[in-house]
Design an enzyme around this catalytic site. Structure first.
Site, PDB file in Angstrom:
ATOM      1  N   SER A   1       7.807 -38.146   1.730  1.00 60.35           N
ATOM      2  CA  SER A   1       6.426 -38.580   1.470  1.00 60.35           C
ATOM      3  C   SER A   1       5.961 -38.148   0.077  1.00 60.35           C
ATOM      4  O   SER A   1       5.249 -38.889  -0.592  1.00 60.35           O
ATOM      5  CB  SER A   1       5.468 -37.979   2.512  1.00 60.35           C
ATOM      6  OG  SER A   1       5.712 -38.528   3.787  1.00 60.35           O
TER       7      SER A   1
ATOM      8  N   GLU B   1       4.572 -23.457   5.064  1.00 53.04           N
ATOM      9  CA  GLU B   1       4.055 -23.549   3.704  1.00 53.04           C
ATOM     10  C   GLU B   1       3.839 -22.184   3.058  1.00 53.04           C
ATOM     11  O   GLU B   1       3.935 -22.041   1.837  1.00 53.04           O
ATOM     12  CB  GLU B   1       2.747 -24.345   3.711  1.00 53.04           C
ATOM     13  CG  GLU B   1       2.880 -25.803   4.159  1.00 53.04           C
ATOM     14  CD  GLU B   1       3.034 -25.999   5.656  1.00 53.04           C
ATOM     15  OE1 GLU B   1       2.818 -25.024   6.424  1.00 53.04           O
ATOM     16  OE2 GLU B   1       3.387 -27.114   6.086  1.00 53.04           O
TER      17      GLU B   1
ATOM     18  N   GLY C   1       0.470  -6.725  -1.513  1.00 53.95           N
ATOM     19  CA  GLY C   1      -0.730  -6.000  -1.087  1.00 53.95           C
ATOM     20  C   GLY C   1      -1.428  -6.756   0.025  1.00 53.95           C
ATOM     21  O   GLY C   1      -1.891  -6.156   0.980  1.00 53.95           O
ATOM     22  N   SER C   2      -1.501  -8.080  -0.110  1.00 52.39           N
ATOM     23  CA  SER C   2      -1.850  -8.886   1.060  1.00 52.39           C
ATOM     24  C   SER C   2      -0.554  -9.003   1.840  1.00 52.39           C
ATOM     25  O   SER C   2       0.471  -9.457   1.307  1.00 52.39           O
ATOM     26  CB  SER C   2      -2.383 -10.251   0.636  1.00 52.39           C
ATOM     27  OG  SER C   2      -2.665 -11.022   1.779  1.00 52.39           O
TER      28      SER C   2
ATOM     29  N   HIS D   1      -0.997 -36.928  -1.107  1.00 52.22           N
ATOM     30  CA  HIS D   1      -1.864 -37.538  -0.086  1.00 52.22           C
ATOM     31  C   HIS D   1      -3.271 -36.949  -0.127  1.00 52.22           C
ATOM     32  O   HIS D   1      -3.884 -36.705   0.914  1.00 52.22           O
ATOM     33  CB  HIS D   1      -1.263 -37.343   1.309  1.00 52.22           C
ATOM     34  CG  HIS D   1       0.028 -38.098   1.529  1.00 52.22           C
ATOM     35  ND1 HIS D   1       1.148 -37.904   0.753  1.00 52.22           N
ATOM     36  CD2 HIS D   1       0.369 -39.046   2.432  1.00 52.22           C
ATOM     37  CE1 HIS D   1       2.116 -38.693   1.180  1.00 52.22           C
ATOM     38  NE2 HIS D   1       1.678 -39.401   2.196  1.00 52.22           N
TER      39      HIS D   1
ATOM     40  N   PHE E   1      -1.955 -29.283   3.244  1.00 48.20           N
ATOM     41  CA  PHE E   1      -1.165 -28.197   3.817  1.00 48.20           C
ATOM     42  C   PHE E   1      -0.933 -27.059   2.822  1.00 48.20           C
ATOM     43  O   PHE E   1      -0.542 -25.970   3.226  1.00 48.20           O
ATOM     44  CB  PHE E   1       0.136 -28.727   4.412  1.00 48.20           C
ATOM     45  CG  PHE E   1      -0.097 -29.805   5.427  1.00 48.20           C
ATOM     46  CD1 PHE E   1      -1.194 -29.740   6.277  1.00 48.20           C
ATOM     47  CD2 PHE E   1       0.726 -30.919   5.515  1.00 48.20           C
ATOM     48  CE1 PHE E   1      -1.461 -30.742   7.208  1.00 48.20           C
ATOM     49  CE2 PHE E   1       0.477 -31.928   6.440  1.00 48.20           C
ATOM     50  CZ  PHE E   1      -0.610 -31.847   7.290  1.00 48.20           C
TER      51      PHE E   1
ATOM     52  N   HIS F   1       0.813  -1.217   0.000  1.00 46.82           N
ATOM     53  CA  HIS F   1       0.000   0.000   0.000  1.00 46.82           C
ATOM     54  C   HIS F   1       0.846   1.267   0.000  1.00 46.82           C
ATOM     55  O   HIS F   1       0.332   2.351  -0.253  1.00 46.82           O
ATOM     56  CB  HIS F   1      -0.982   0.001   1.183  1.00 46.82           C
ATOM     57  CG  HIS F   1      -0.318  -0.134   2.520  1.00 46.82           C
ATOM     58  ND1 HIS F   1       0.087  -1.345   3.029  1.00 46.82           N
ATOM     59  CD2 HIS F   1       0.003   0.774   3.465  1.00 46.82           C
ATOM     60  CE1 HIS F   1       0.632  -1.163   4.223  1.00 46.82           C
ATOM     61  NE2 HIS F   1       0.593   0.112   4.508  1.00 46.82           N
TER      62      HIS F   1
ATOM     63  N   ASP G   1       6.078  -2.126   9.898  1.00 48.84           N
ATOM     64  CA  ASP G   1       6.248  -2.621  11.276  1.00 48.84           C
ATOM     65  C   ASP G   1       5.012  -3.398  11.731  1.00 48.84           C
ATOM     66  O   ASP G   1       5.124  -4.511  12.254  1.00 48.84           O
ATOM     67  CB  ASP G   1       6.634  -1.504  12.257  1.00 48.84           C
ATOM     68  CG  ASP G   1       5.766  -0.251  12.160  1.00 48.84           C
ATOM     69  OD1 ASP G   1       4.842  -0.209  11.317  1.00 48.84           O
ATOM     70  OD2 ASP G   1       6.009   0.701  12.928  1.00 48.84           O
TER      71      ASP G   1
ATOM     72  N   GLN H   1      -5.121 -34.219   7.879  1.00 46.30           N
ATOM     73  CA  GLN H   1      -4.077 -34.429   6.866  1.00 46.30           C
ATOM     74  C   GLN H   1      -4.660 -34.651   5.462  1.00 46.30           C
ATOM     75  O   GLN H   1      -3.908 -34.849   4.510  1.00 46.30           O
ATOM     76  CB  GLN H   1      -3.206 -35.653   7.218  1.00 46.30           C
ATOM     77  CG  GLN H   1      -2.899 -35.826   8.692  1.00 46.30           C
ATOM     78  CD  GLN H   1      -1.881 -34.845   9.232  1.00 46.30           C
ATOM     79  OE1 GLN H   1      -0.770 -34.752   8.730  1.00 46.30           O
ATOM     80  NE2 GLN H   1      -2.267 -34.093  10.248  1.00 46.30           N
TER      81      GLN H   1
END
Lengths: 659, 659
Positions: free
Chosen positions: B372, B393, B128-129, B442, B418, B70, B159, B454
């Site tokens: 995995s 993630e 922006g996010s 998975h 995830f 912003h 900050d 999961q």
């Protein structure tokens, strides 16, 4: 060695053996993580926590939140040993060793990761997706403080898990709100799933991080019963006015040398090796001199202190209605009287304040946008029950789940776009049955000037998926509401509070004409017919929600005046939606046009699915929504044109679809 | 006072005035945040950064990532002043002051928040996010190191924004990977949107936090040109082997006393007050003695150093095929030869390794589940190009967007469940045009034993929404692929790499029979008819993806043997899906049964929407998916029964639907 110390060692080994057995029986699970917690869990559950195994959810009891949910077999082992009350199928009975051995069976309440709603009320929230437990603990801590209950909330977090940023959001939140009733315990066993834990997550770094986040931090040997007990019992003294963080140095696969080191995460002991592994634990017991401890010593060591008393939940009364709420705010009243407009987000603030006055259990959280969402109304009126969550949406949602577990009714607000930051946390809250009330403000493209980084466009698709999932109460796991005016927004927020499962209301930023009369009812699943097509002409049914209801009303005017097409306009404010009556409004062989200013997956999908399953008897559904990534525009109309949802484009589609 | 210092002061005020003017012209935006960065941005863009305003995206140039998006008007002001190349509508030209004054207009590339794809290539990613820019910077830093380019990546973070946990995930990641080419600059202006910044986010705490996260941290006056320049130029020396974090103490609304304090966030100066506000800045210039600076002094002070040279991107060759990849892995080859089964996730590992060998631009990230997801294959073969992201993630996804901006082709893997942690980050990456390749492993309920925390069940609804949104390339913003066997998984992962827009592949955990022959092609949008109903009997069309394709094949056998119903079975592996041919397979008046082991919003919705818009000519669509929250079960079949998706239940539905 004191007899207590011996008893803890013996019990830790006993529980460790049970956890190994249970995961072997299940054929999956995490025995080595469980073993790393054997002593911590024993000291907590058998000596330090004040609770009652026959009433594991008693509000006055100390709480244990297992953030690293995969370590749960060690807690299940303790609960089986203690005969803690479980409630499979709603029937309360003591947990048995047979229950423990049913771990992860489809018929068992002893699930792969903690989940209270399957019949395990010892837990307050579902965990398993990592990094969320400390936020849940913060909510429990906040609720306890509001209720004046001097209980402690112990949260166990994996060292690798501490990499999740949400942990540090929670650390900040707990420090900010001085929730010294929360104790964070990092299980520093140094081993992750696929590698050693990284240097920034070793116990020394974690201690330094916690201190930098304004906590007091201590490091202990996580297999030393005396050190554990002394630290836990003196947590307030050690914290010295700050919350206490315990970095517990532990050994993954404690007591079983053959399970040490990498390569044993999430791997049960094969049946063929089970006896050899248990023998290693027996050997450890012999070495520690606790192999044949006098049962009386054990009994004497483990006298669990009862829960504290907790006040009765306060009674709620009926909240005031929209008209009265408006009257109470002279500036709002003036605007409403003058222009007959008000923004749905402004109505959210009015409703939230009314609910706060009527129900002392209502609490609110917002992520530094309370002056935009109008949660500010509540924050000013009820500062003790307002939790400023700052710019940290993940912690905010999980903390709300904790507040709910602490018998509060949490309302959570931010821009709808930023609730997408917490999709995982929302899903975990729903899995655990938390009755959250979510407010996503500034939804859709009509936010305009700030651009797509601030516009909730994909929120509908994600949230709607849960409207077609039943929760353990038999309700939709989530109800999604997109009101088209301030009065319906107000009524729906009140209805959310009265409903027993989670809800999500989407509030438009801009002022919108007030469409409904005082006293109008807005049942979940319902809709409103705002305009009915006259008979005997070309006709079309349009269904919309939120801002787009007004676009459809304008389109209907244009259709009538310019194209001699008469439109029925439906405000479909609710998902899940009872679609059949809307399909029937149009009838077979016709087309319904749906209009929404979000990406695909909302109202259009809802009606299309209903129509497609009904087949020939249903009308066609032509869904207008956003199909390109928007950009900034100085007015809502500019951006609506950019995404091909101007009134003119709606009219053009409707003309073609009309019959 | 040195002439350089005077020149920076003068330019900072000039840019500040432009930023104020632009936001007033736009009628929205954040002038006070922009003013707090006036000196930092001036020193960076006019003196320290090595770059070329005519080639703002040159790979050898230093980069500026504005995490607090912003604040962008101050950067737009500098770019207008410098005539930086912009590319509205794909046509390159220098940015003008008129462009600046078009801020947030629907026809302007000067969007409300940074976004490169609208024609502003100075930026590497959409922001922006909040909380994502440092992760993007980490990716840019990693890419630069791989390319041997000694450039710097400067990231400006608010900050208040530092409350986002993702910032601390990025701090850890950058420290872990020793990315000392990244410089974090906290803009400590002490004011948030709705309140003062909390104590844990003041500059003193931020400095301590950064140090605890293994960075070197310094605090400076963010309006002191010399301090800024000295610190930026010596960042490597000051960092002393660690990345450098600069806590810059700044003033929100610098230079304009009337805009100081709370209440001025995100509020443009009204037109009526504009001249008075600009006069305050002019007064500040007079006080500083820079009101009438000699243009030659300015010119002399601002000689921008050119970008570094950057190597040509390496050429890719064709990756090896499935058969060869299998042959290269003796254990896999043995299993495939013996049982004709392999898990799709295993195929992901094979394909990723093959892509790594064929294309030096391919990089991979995984969140501590590489053993995995089988990203481990790549990590072992190409350790330099593998970025272990640990259990974080959000940072992983945004870092991948940065790697893409640094000319790499990033593959991101973790459990599909995830990836829901990073919905916001995925959406921001898509807004900014990042060509991410996501692997969710998975997926679905057949993960079984670990339970719903999961299981990726809501991922489909969220991801599918972007399959119906066009990105700036005219492609679906996301393509979602759910392969039903290892060979199609392998082929689709290769196709993902070849496609110019983002993709998401969902890989099943368990071994599945191999259905396809070597060389079979799997075009995006396509489907495969695996079994065709014989003519002259009762018939049904079933469409499925992933694991459920196999359930449908079993159901088809049962239907034929026990019910004399012949089934056509379609593997609909792709979203978006070219639905018409599948609807035509069934034809009007019949029913298609769709089967997927996720919540609503995937394949069933895709076909239902197509059928509903086609109306009478289309078949009915009956969508089977998951409608209750699953729990653990010891076998996939147990959980499929629990969610009413057993083969028997599919058969029962199909029998009723058959004609």
């Amino acid at each position: 060695m004191s007899t207590t110390r011996l008893a803890v060692q013996a019990k830790a080994i006993e529980l460790g053996k049970l956890a190994v057995r249970a995961t072997t029986a299940a054929g999956s699970g995490h025995p080595t993580t469980a073993l790393s917690l054997a002593h911590l869990v024993t000291v907590l559950m058998y000596r330090v926590m004040r609770w009652d195994p026959t009433q594991p959810a008693a509000p006055g009891s100390d709480r244990l939140v297992l953030s690293e949910g995969h370590a749960v077999p060690i807690i299940y082992a303790a609960c089986a040993d203690l005969g803690v009350t479980i409630t499979p199928g709603g029937l309360a009975r003591p947990m048995t060793l047979d229950d423990l051995m049913s771990l992860r069976d489809i018929h068992s309440p002893i699930d792969g990761h903690p989940n209270p709603v399957l019949g395990f009320p010892f837990f307050d929230a579902a965990t398993g997706s990592l990094g969320q437990g400390l936020s849940v603990s913060a909510g429990l801590g906040g609720a306890a403080r509001l209720d004046g209950i001097d209980k402690a909330i112990y949260c166990i977090i994996g060292d690798g898990e501490s990499r999740e940023g949400q942990i540090w959001e929670a650390m900040d939140f707990i420090a900010d709100h001085a929730l010294t009733n929360v104790v964070a315990i990092f299980n520093c066993n140094t081993l992750g799933q696929s590698d050693f834990v990284a240097a920034p997550e070793d116990w020394q770094h974690l201690k330094r991080k916690a201190e930098a986040f304004s906590w007091t931090a201590v490091a202990i040997d996580g297999h030393d019963p005396d050190a554990i007990e002394d630290t836990l019992r003196r947590h307030k003294e050690l914290g010295a006015g700050k919350p206490l963080c315990i970095c517990a140095r532990t050994v993954k696969g404690w007591g079983v040398p053959s399970l040490g080191g990498m390569g044993h995460h999430g791997t049960p002991v094969p049946k063929t090796e089970l006896e050899a592994v248990l023998a290693q634990l027996d050997l450890r017991a012999q070495e520690l001199g606790v192999a044949h401890l006098d049962p009386a010593v054990m009994k004497d060591a483990f006298r669990i202190a009862p829960p504290l008393s907790a006040p009765e939940p306060p009674r709620a009364r009926e909240p005031i209605g929209f008209a009265e709420a408006v009257r109470n705010e002279p500036k709002v009243a003036e605007a409403v009287a003058k222009n007959k407009v008000l923004s749905p987000r402004r109505a959210y603030g009015l409703a939230l304040k009314a609910l706060g006055a009527a129900n002392p259990a209502v609490v609110a959280l917002d992520a530094d946008v309370k002056n935009s969402t109008y949660a500010l109304d509540f924050a000013l009126a009820f500062p003790d029950r307002y939790f400023e969550a700052r710019i940290a949406e993940q912690n905010m949602v999980s903390a709300a789940a904790g507040l709910w577990a602490g018998r509060k009714l949490p309302f959570v607000s931010t821009f709808g776009r930023f609730l997408e930051r917490a999709c995982d946390q929302i899903e975990m809250a729903l899995i655990g049955g938390a009755n959250l009330k979510l407010d996503g403000s500034h939804v859709g493209v009509t936010l305009a000037s700030d651009g797509p980084s601030q516009m909730a466009l994909a929120d509908v698709a994600f949230m709607r998926t849960f409207t077609h999932v039943r929760d353990h109460r038999g309700n939709p796991a989530l109800t999604v509401l997109t009101p088209s005016d301030a009065r319906s927004a107000y009524a729906l927020v009140l209805a959310m509070a009265a409903f027993s499962s989670a809800c999500y209301v989407r509030t438009v930023r801009g002022d919108l004409p007030i469409l409904y009369d005082e006293g109008e009812q807005f049942p979940f699943g319902g809709h409103k017919v705002l305009r009915r097509a006259a008979a005997g002409t070309q006709r079309i049914v349009m269904a919309a929600c939120g801002y787009m209801v007004h676009s459809c009303l304008k389109a209907a005017d244009a259709l009538s005046k310019q194209h001699r097409v008469e439109a029925t306009v439906v405000d479909a404010y609710s998902l899940p939606l009872d679609s059949a009556p809307i399909l029937a409004l149009a009838g077979p062989g016709t087309t319904i046009v749906t209009v929404e200013d979000n990406y695909v997956g909302g109202l259009g999908s809802e009606l299309a699915e209903a129509a497609a399953s009904a087949g020939d008897e249903a009308p066609r559904v032509q869904a207008l929504c956003v199909h390109n990534i928007p950009k900034s525009g100085r007015t809502p109309e500019d951006v609506l044109s950019y995404v091909h949802l101007s009134v003119e484009e709606i009219v053009a589609v409707a003309v073609k679809a009309a019959r």
